[in-house]
Design an enzyme around this catalytic site. Structure first.
Site, PDB file in Angstrom:
ATOM      1  N   LYS A 106       0.865  -1.187   0.000  1.00 50.89           N
ATOM      2  CA  LYS A 106       0.000   0.000   0.000  1.00 50.89           C
ATOM      3  C   LYS A 106       0.893   1.225   0.000  1.00 50.89           C
ATOM      4  CE  LYS A 106      -4.467   0.973   0.152  1.00 50.89           C
ATOM      5  NZ  LYS A 106      -5.601   0.199  -0.338  1.00 50.89           N
TER       6      LYS A 106
HETATM    7  P1  NAD Z   1     -12.707   8.295  -2.822  1.00 49.03           P
HETATM    8  O1  NAD Z   1     -11.641   9.291  -2.547  1.00 49.03           O
HETATM    9  O2  NAD Z   1     -13.192   8.123  -4.220  1.00 49.03           O
HETATM   10  O3  NAD Z   1     -13.997   8.598  -1.915  1.00 49.03           O
HETATM   11  C1  NAD Z   1     -13.953   8.769  -0.539  1.00 49.03           C
HETATM   12  C2  NAD Z   1     -15.129   9.677  -0.165  1.00 49.03           C
HETATM   13  O4  NAD Z   1     -15.254   9.716   1.253  1.00 49.03           O
HETATM   14  C3  NAD Z   1     -14.931  11.114  -0.641  1.00 49.03           C
HETATM   15  O5  NAD Z   1     -16.095  11.543  -1.319  1.00 49.03           O
HETATM   16  C4  NAD Z   1     -14.701  11.886   0.646  1.00 49.03           C
HETATM   17  O6  NAD Z   1     -15.164  13.222   0.580  1.00 49.03           O
HETATM   18  C5  NAD Z   1     -15.478  11.060   1.649  1.00 49.03           C
HETATM   19  N1  NAD Z   1     -15.041  11.228   3.033  1.00 49.03           N
HETATM   20  C6  NAD Z   1     -13.794  11.424   3.509  1.00 49.03           C
HETATM   21  N2  NAD Z   1     -13.800  11.538   4.848  1.00 49.03           N
HETATM   22  C7  NAD Z   1     -15.086  11.396   5.229  1.00 49.03           C
HETATM   23  C8  NAD Z   1     -15.757  11.408   6.484  1.00 49.03           C
HETATM   24  N3  NAD Z   1     -15.086  11.574   7.617  1.00 49.03           N
HETATM   25  N4  NAD Z   1     -17.089  11.213   6.504  1.00 49.03           N
HETATM   26  C9  NAD Z   1     -17.779  11.024   5.352  1.00 49.03           C
HETATM   27  N5  NAD Z   1     -17.203  11.012   4.144  1.00 49.03           N
HETATM   28  C10 NAD Z   1     -15.882  11.196   4.071  1.00 49.03           C
HETATM   29  O7  NAD Z   1     -12.180   6.914  -2.206  1.00 49.03           O
HETATM   30  P2  NAD Z   1     -12.673   5.446  -2.559  1.00 49.03           P
HETATM   31  O8  NAD Z   1     -11.789   4.911  -3.613  1.00 49.03           O
HETATM   32  O9  NAD Z   1     -14.145   5.442  -2.764  1.00 49.03           O
HETATM   33  O10 NAD Z   1     -12.284   4.672  -1.218  1.00 49.03           O
HETATM   34  C11 NAD Z   1     -13.137   4.657  -0.095  1.00 49.03           C
HETATM   35  C12 NAD Z   1     -12.735   3.513   0.838  1.00 49.03           C
HETATM   36  O11 NAD Z   1     -12.768   2.278   0.121  1.00 49.03           O
HETATM   37  C13 NAD Z   1     -11.316   3.610   1.413  1.00 49.03           C
HETATM   38  O12 NAD Z   1     -11.292   3.035   2.703  1.00 49.03           O
HETATM   39  C14 NAD Z   1     -10.502   2.744   0.459  1.00 49.03           C
HETATM   40  O13 NAD Z   1      -9.310   2.263   1.045  1.00 49.03           O
HETATM   41  C15 NAD Z   1     -11.502   1.631   0.214  1.00 49.03           C
HETATM   42  N6  NAD Z   1     -11.266   0.856  -1.010  1.00 49.03           N
HETATM   43  C16 NAD Z   1     -11.240   1.461  -2.239  1.00 49.03           C
HETATM   44  C17 NAD Z   1     -11.031   0.681  -3.374  1.00 49.03           C
HETATM   45  C18 NAD Z   1     -11.072   1.258  -4.765  1.00 49.03           C
HETATM   46  O14 NAD Z   1     -11.062   0.480  -5.730  1.00 49.03           O
HETATM   47  N7  NAD Z   1     -11.144   2.571  -4.948  1.00 49.03           N
HETATM   48  C19 NAD Z   1     -10.832  -0.714  -3.248  1.00 49.03           C
HETATM   49  C20 NAD Z   1     -10.867  -1.284  -1.984  1.00 49.03           C
HETATM   50  C21 NAD Z   1     -11.094  -0.495  -0.872  1.00 49.03           C
END
Ligand code: NAD
Length: 470
Positions: A106
């Site tokens: 990561k």
């Molecule tokens: P992203 O940046 O696209 O979206 C995250 C969203 O969460 C944003 O809109 C942000 O404004 C919001 N946010 C941040 N802090 C917040 C809070 N305290 N309360 C409410 N909303 C809040 O990120 P993502 O890719 O959607 O990832 C989200 C989660 O999923 C993370 O934990 C990431 O590690 C996990 N994840 C993502 C992927 C992927 O393919 N993108 C895969 C596995 C896991």
């Protein structure tokens, strides 16, 4: 301020330690599996806006029992080395759980992407990539980043291009150095939606399985109320599929600046358009806005999907979480302590290792496609179509009746790339669910799905270490 026991890395460690009490591992092996192999810290400068700006980033390699190692890169202002190590550990276990041939890694860059223009972000991302390239922390057979919080296909395209420039003698496989790229740069159909799609499959598999308690005894998504925290890539896609395809009601969408609520259900696509144009979900006219209120996740509902950041449900708010089912779309959204509190109240948790694995599964498909240099299905699609046509014609001749018109197109359709990707992902999510739920049925003393997922994953990593004699 969170209690010390609630840090993300400590929660992951505690889950791990709890799981290994159910395993009979040779002495020393569990420590070997748990510890992060290495974490590289990089500090670099970029000349922007007339002066030098310094940035700090990390890339952790948690386990190389299987190579290359794989894991997202996040751009976040509060990122730190400990968080990156916790996320890398989850990647090792997740890849083992869904049986994709990667070790866990990561990365993060401590930056608020909203403070920089796209041109500035491109220069920063390219400099970061140069540092990773120099240390062998990016490469198709070494370490393969993907998008995470604050990054997307744009950043992956910059990283791939920078890696390619640094390796002019080895461009053939260079595209496989990252996944989650734009389609035009060698991605695969369905990668952007993959994690949200996997969340949908995870909930469907849980509800279909009669061994589970369902949601308050019910087993259908139609009409079920869903609270989503985090309306980014994962939260948006999960909400979209659950509402548009399964008839669930998205009653609350919580974001970093408050939440919006509508008991009758929020139009996910309209809310996304509003968020894209206004920079916030607040002020959306299809729901009531609660500016600055961070308690959206506590609203009464059938299913809550934390899809933002780690530690969203912790010791201090766990008692107020009312959902029957907590679906961990984010990584580590429920702390070790909160896990015990919500389960004691009778709620069920579907763990992150399983729920958000769709991203890495489809990343695996993308990586394989890049290395084979041939789109999935290209060699057999027309052959399958001709064979189906022959079967349809034979049936018509034998029965003297025309093939039902409403089934004809679906029957003749030989599978576009997106269909193959969704079918492959659905298959992995189904078989993984069976390994988790089957293990919990066979060993009820494990107590919960998270422990069953950890035990399954640790067993596989242990077997890989033992096979190579470490
Ligand atoms: P992203 O940046 O696209 O979206 C995250 C969203 O969460 C944003 O809109 C942000 O404004 C919001 N946010 C941040 N802090 C917040 C809070 N305290 N309360 C409410 N909303 C809040 O990120 P993502 O890719 O959607 O990832 C989200 C989660 O999923 C993370 O934990 C990431 O590690 C996990 N994840 C993502 C992927 C992927 O393919 N993108 C895969 C596995 C896991």
């Amino acid at each position: 301020m969170l209690a010390q026991a609630d840090t993300f890395l400590q929660s992951v460690d505690q889950n791990f330690r709890h799981a290994i009490t159910f395993l009979d591992l040779p002495e020393g092996l569990s420590e070997r599996i748990m510890q992060c192999n290495s974490t590289y810290t990089v500090r670099f400068g970029v000349r922007l806006r007339g002066r030098m700006h310094s940035f700090v980033g990390w890339r952790s390699v948690h386990s190389e029992h299987c190579e290359p190692v794989k894991g997202g890169i996040r751009f976040a202002p509060d990122a730190d080395a400990e968080e990156v190590e916790a996320l890398a550990a989850l990647m090792t276990l997740k890849c083992a759980l869904v049986d994709v041939p990667f070790g866990g890694s990561k990365g993060a860059l401590k930056i608020d992407p909203r403070e920089w223009t796209p041109q500035e972000l491109e220069r920063i991302t390219r400099r970061f990539t140069q540092e990773l390239t120099k240390r062998g922390l990016i490469g198709p057979g070494l370490n393969v980043p993907a998008p995470d919080v604050g990054t997307g296909e744009r950043e992956m395209a910059w990283m791939m291009d920078e890696f390619r420039r640094a390796n002019p003698m080895d461009v053939v496989n260079a595209r496989a150095c990252v996944t989650g790229k734009p389609l035009s740069k060698g991605s695969i159909a369905g990668r952007t939606e993959a994690t949200g799609r996997g969340v949908q499959f995870a909930i469907q598999n849980y509800l279909r399985d009669l061994r589970t308690p369902g949601i308050g005894g019910r087993r259908v998504l139609k009409g079920a109320s869903v609270v989503v925290q985090g309306f980014g890539n994962v939260g948006y896609h999960a909400a979209k599929f659950l509402s548009e395809q399964d008839g669930a009601r998205i009653t609350v969408v919580a974001e970093r600046d408050g939440f919006v609520a509508n008991h009758d259900g929020i139009s996910v696509e309209a809310l996304k358009q509003h968020q894209l144009s206004r920079g916030s979900v607040l002020g959306f006219d299809g729901a009531k806005s609660f500016a600055g209120d961070m308690t959206g996740i506590e609203e009464a509902c059938d299913i809550v999907i934390p899809a933002a950041m780690e530690n969203a449900i912790h010791g201090a708010n766990a008692e107020r979480i009312k959902a029957h089912l907590i679906v961990e779309a984010a990584n580590g959204p429920v702390t070790f302590e909160a896990d015990r509190i919500v389960r004691a109240r009778g709620a069920t948790i579907l763990p992150d290792l399983y729920v958000n694995a769709g991203g890495v599964v489809v990343s695996y498909f993308e990586w394989v496609k890049n290395l084979t240099h041939i789109p999935f299905g290209l060699m057999e699609r027309r052959r399958r179509e001709h064979r189906n046509q022959t079967i349809a014609t034979a049936l018509e001749r034998m029965t003297g009746k025309p093939f039902p018109a409403d089934m004809r197109d679906q029957f003749l359709e030989a599978g576009a790339e997106i269909d193959l990707v969704r079918s492959g992902l659905e298959d992995v999510m189904r078989s993984t669910w069976e390994s988790i739920a089957g293990l919990l049925e066979a060993q009820p003393q494990l107590g919960d799905y998270r422990t069953a997922a950890y035990v399954t994953a640790i067993r596989r990593v242990a077997a890989a270490y033992e096979a190579i004699g470490i």
